[in-house]
Design an enzyme around this catalytic site. Structure first.
Site, PDB file in Angstrom:
ATOM      1  N   HIS A 185       7.616  21.491  19.965  1.00 54.97           N
ATOM      2  CA  HIS A 185       8.221  22.075  21.164  1.00 54.97           C
ATOM      3  C   HIS A 185       9.139  23.245  20.846  1.00 54.97           C
ATOM      4  CE1 HIS A 185       7.412  18.483  23.912  1.00 54.97           C
ATOM      5  NE2 HIS A 185       6.696  19.505  24.286  1.00 54.97           N
ATOM      6  N   ARG A 285      -2.816  28.877  31.620  1.00 54.52           N
ATOM      7  CA  ARG A 285      -3.180  27.493  31.271  1.00 54.52           C
ATOM      8  C   ARG A 285      -2.670  26.568  32.377  1.00 54.52           C
ATOM      9  NH1 ARG A 285      -1.740  29.243  25.575  1.00 54.52           N
ATOM     10  NH2 ARG A 285      -3.521  28.703  24.258  1.00 54.52           N
ATOM     11  N   ARG A 321      -7.390  29.618  34.187  1.00 48.14           N
ATOM     12  CA  ARG A 321      -8.310  28.637  33.609  1.00 48.14           C
ATOM     13  C   ARG A 321      -8.154  27.301  34.329  1.00 48.14           C
ATOM     14  NH1 ARG A 321      -7.644  27.158  27.397  1.00 48.14           N
ATOM     15  NH2 ARG A 321      -5.900  25.941  28.172  1.00 48.14           N
ATOM     16  N   GLU A 411     -15.456  28.622  23.276  1.00 53.10           N
ATOM     17  CA  GLU A 411     -14.613  27.996  22.248  1.00 53.10           C
ATOM     18  C   GLU A 411     -15.354  26.873  21.542  1.00 53.10           C
ATOM     19  OE1 GLU A 411     -11.005  26.606  24.141  1.00 53.10           O
ATOM     20  OE2 GLU A 411     -12.066  25.935  25.917  1.00 53.10           O
ATOM     21  N   ASN A 434      -8.739  29.402  19.000  1.00 57.95           N
ATOM     22  CA  ASN A 434      -8.089  28.214  18.417  1.00 57.95           C
ATOM     23  C   ASN A 434      -9.110  27.085  18.317  1.00 57.95           C
ATOM     24  OD1 ASN A 434      -5.802  29.768  18.858  1.00 57.95           O
ATOM     25  ND2 ASN A 434      -5.233  28.701  20.734  1.00 57.95           N
ATOM     26  N   ASP A 435      -9.782  26.810  19.429  1.00 59.94           N
ATOM     27  CA  ASP A 435     -10.777  25.734  19.407  1.00 59.94           C
ATOM     28  C   ASP A 435     -12.050  26.170  18.699  1.00 59.94           C
ATOM     29  OD1 ASP A 435      -9.723  23.342  20.515  1.00 59.94           O
ATOM     30  OD2 ASP A 435      -9.568  24.365  22.445  1.00 59.94           O
ATOM     31  N   ARG A 445      -7.133  21.238  14.722  1.00 56.55           N
ATOM     32  CA  ARG A 445      -6.268  22.417  14.813  1.00 56.55           C
ATOM     33  C   ARG A 445      -4.787  22.075  14.682  1.00 56.55           C
ATOM     34  NH1 ARG A 445      -6.902  24.344  21.096  1.00 56.55           N
ATOM     35  NH2 ARG A 445      -4.783  25.131  20.942  1.00 56.55           N
ATOM     36  N   CYS A 482      -8.517  35.089  23.926  1.00 54.84           N
ATOM     37  CA  CYS A 482      -7.219  34.578  24.390  1.00 54.84           C
ATOM     38  C   CYS A 482      -6.656  33.515  23.457  1.00 54.84           C
ATOM     39  CB  CYS A 482      -7.301  34.065  25.821  1.00 54.84           C
ATOM     40  SG  CYS A 482      -8.461  32.696  26.029  1.00 54.84           S
TER      41      CYS A 482
END
Ligand code: PEP
Ligand code: MG
Length: 559
Positions: A185, A285, A321, A411, A434-435, A445, A482
């Protein structure tokens, strides 16, 4: 004599200021005796959890996003009966009340840690609750050690959101953690707020209170007690980053080839912060708005939330998304069967198989938001698409609801390999690197120790990105990126050279990427991309790209 600590930098910020050590929260007294009256002690402990929860809720009310949502979620955790019931059982077994409360929280934190990844990072939130509950039971002020009198660099082992909430963020020049992780976080909050941050800086806790520190997040370096020369060096970086941030022109190569520079956001507050520097939003997101909710927000609430983000970008596009829940982003109101491999299970758009009404309602709320804010272009996008038929299913639903521009994320390697067929169904695609790296390299990841395999520079990952970009050029349709890789200035040049049409990233990453793109021609970017694509290893690819970067850009950005 200065010394240097090295860790993992979050973002590119730099800062010079004195260290302020956040002392660890108080511990229960050793050999605390059993409570004379167990029932009364149990009641006191329950009240302490409730007090901590309401302190956190109050702090959430005063904090900006994303901290506010994190604090609200932590406030809910403090009220979880598992904690007070476990503490009660321990008190009945003869433990002292403070010891019992601390052990109950620690037990759950340890279980989360054993789960690894995203769950393990939530253990930090629980330890924040533990510290506050112990302080409350001992009659201490939980926020006392956090008070900053002057602009300082906060140094701690790890920071729980509860501790972050007690800091005056205007006085936090930087954050240095001896532990912490890049997906924790603190790192997420620092990245969103543009606070320079270095995690995993081993030895940071040995720094004495008030010692001057120079933090450079781009290199992950923390200079302790810097010399005049080192201060001048960091000051030059501070000035350079400020100069970079002053440029907010649309993204383009030096010979005028446009590359849209967009922001990744999760809330209206993020969007407001990104609006001055971004040309729009490349990834909203939406699951961020759902993560801490006990029930799904109704259609009207959703429409209002989406409209709030759209309103920040009049005349621009906002790529929204649909829910990317499941796996490492579980939602409280979506009961899903236990999955042995959640990352390969019902997540992202696959939820349409098990929670169709939820997805349909969201698509309709998006269309309603688009009608309510006609001055902003809403592009709707579905996550975790693996086949052209899934893309077609989403496109049909979104167009039927009245969304004008529909696309999907690429992804999953299958989607990259079949990008041309997918683009035949939709208006655009956006690469979630990322994915894509996680699934191409079969590497979780969230596991820092696999970061070499997870690198976007891995030739197999680059090949899939290039395949998707080629499909976009062939179809004459936009292909954006992205994932986090878009915010790396060197990778941004490769992506531009491959024909990617937009790059979306944390707003704090935009200035350096804008600078890098603006100081190369399209042809130079193409040469950089082809050098990277010809390499046989991730390291070679990165080096080959870096060798072709213009000298002044390498100096200014420290590449
Ligand atoms: C990605 O996978 O690259 C992406 C942008 O989506 P998220 O990080 O939200 O999974
Ligand atoms: Mg993703």
């Amino acid at each position: 004599m200065s010394t240097v600590l090295t860790g993992i930098g979050i973002g590119r910020g730099v800062a010079i200021a004195p260290a302020h050590l956040l002392r660890p929260a108080p511990e229960p007294p050793a050999d605390e005796p059993a409570a004379a009256d167990a029932d009364a002690a149990i009641e006191t402990v329950r009240r302490a959890f409730a007090t901590v929860s309401s302190q956190l809720s109050d702090a959430a009310g005063n904090a900006a996003e994303p901290l506010s949502s994190v604090l609200e979620a932590t406030a809910m955790m403090a009220l979880d009966p598992t904690l007070s019931d476990d503490a009660a059982a321990r008190i009945r077994d003869g433990a002292g009340p403070v010891t019992a409360a601390a052990a109950a929280v620690e037990g759950v934190a340890t279980q989360l840690e054993a789960l690894g990844g995203y769950m393990a990072e939530r253990a930090t939130d629980l330890r924040g609750i533990r510290g506050r509950v112990v302080a409350t039971l001992l009659g201490e002020d939980a926020s006392a050690s956090a008070a900053l009198a002057t602009r300082s660099i906060v140094v701690a082992d790890d920071l729980a959101p509860a501790q972050t909430s007690t800091l005056d963020l205007d006085l936090v020049a930087a954050i240095v953690l001896s532990a912490g992780g890049p997906t924790g976080h603190t790192a997420i909050i620092a990245r969103q707020l543009g606070i320079p941050c270095v995690v995993q800086a081993v030895g940071a806790l040995e720094v004495a209170e008030g010692t001057p520190l120079a933090v450079d997040a781009a290199t992950g370096r923390v200079v302790v007690d810097p010399t005049a020369e080192e201060i001048a060096e960091v000051q030059a970086s501070v000035d350079r980053e400020a100069a970079l941030a002053a440029d907010t022109a649309p993204g383009a190569t030096s010979d005028g080839h446009p590359v849209q520079l967009l922001a990744n956001v999760g809330t209206e507050e993020d969007a407001r912060r990104a609006a001055p520097t971004a040309e729009g939003v490349g990834l909203f997101r939406t699951e961020v708005l759902f993560l801490d909710q006990a029930t799904a927000p109704d259609a009207e609430t959703q429409t209002a939330l989406y409209s709030g983000v759209l309103e920040q970008f009049p005349g621009h596009k906002v790529v929204v998304r649909t829910l990317d829940a499941g796996a490492d982003k579980p939602l409280a109101f979506l009961s899903q069967a236990d999955e042995d491999n959640p990352a390969l299970g019902i997540r992202g758009y696959r939820l349409v198989r098990t929670a169709e009404a939820l997805i349909q309602e969201q698509i309709e709320a998006l269309a309603a938001a688009s009608r309510a804010v006609p001055g902003t272009e809403l592009w709707a996008m579905a996550p975790m698409i693996a086949t052209p038929s899934e893309a077609a299913d989403f496109a049909r639903r979104a167009r039927a609801a009245g969304v004008a521009t529909v696309g999907v994320m690429v992804e999953v390697p299958a989607a990259a390999l079949k990008a041309a067929d997918i683009l035949a169904e939709v208006d655009f695609v956006s690469l979630g690197t990322n994915d894509l790296a996680q699934y191409t390299m079969a590497s979780d990841r969230l596991r820092g120790e696999l970061s070499d395999l997870l690198s976007i520079w891995q030739p197999a990952v680059l090949e899939l990105v290039a395949t998707t970009a080629r499909a976009g050029l062939g179809a004459g349709k936009p292909v954006g990126v992205c994932g986090e890789s878009a915010g790396d200035p060197l990778m941004a040049l490769v992506l531009t050279g491959l024909g990617i049409t937009s790059l979306s990233m944390a707003a704090s990453a935009l200035p350096a990427v804008r600078y890098a793109v603006r100081h190369h021609t399209r042809e130079q970017c193409e040469r950089i991309a082809s050098a990277a694509l010809s390499a046989r290893t991730a390291e070679e690819a990165q080096r080959a790209a870096s060798d072709l970067v213009a000298d002044d850009v390498r100096t200014v950005l420290g590449l």
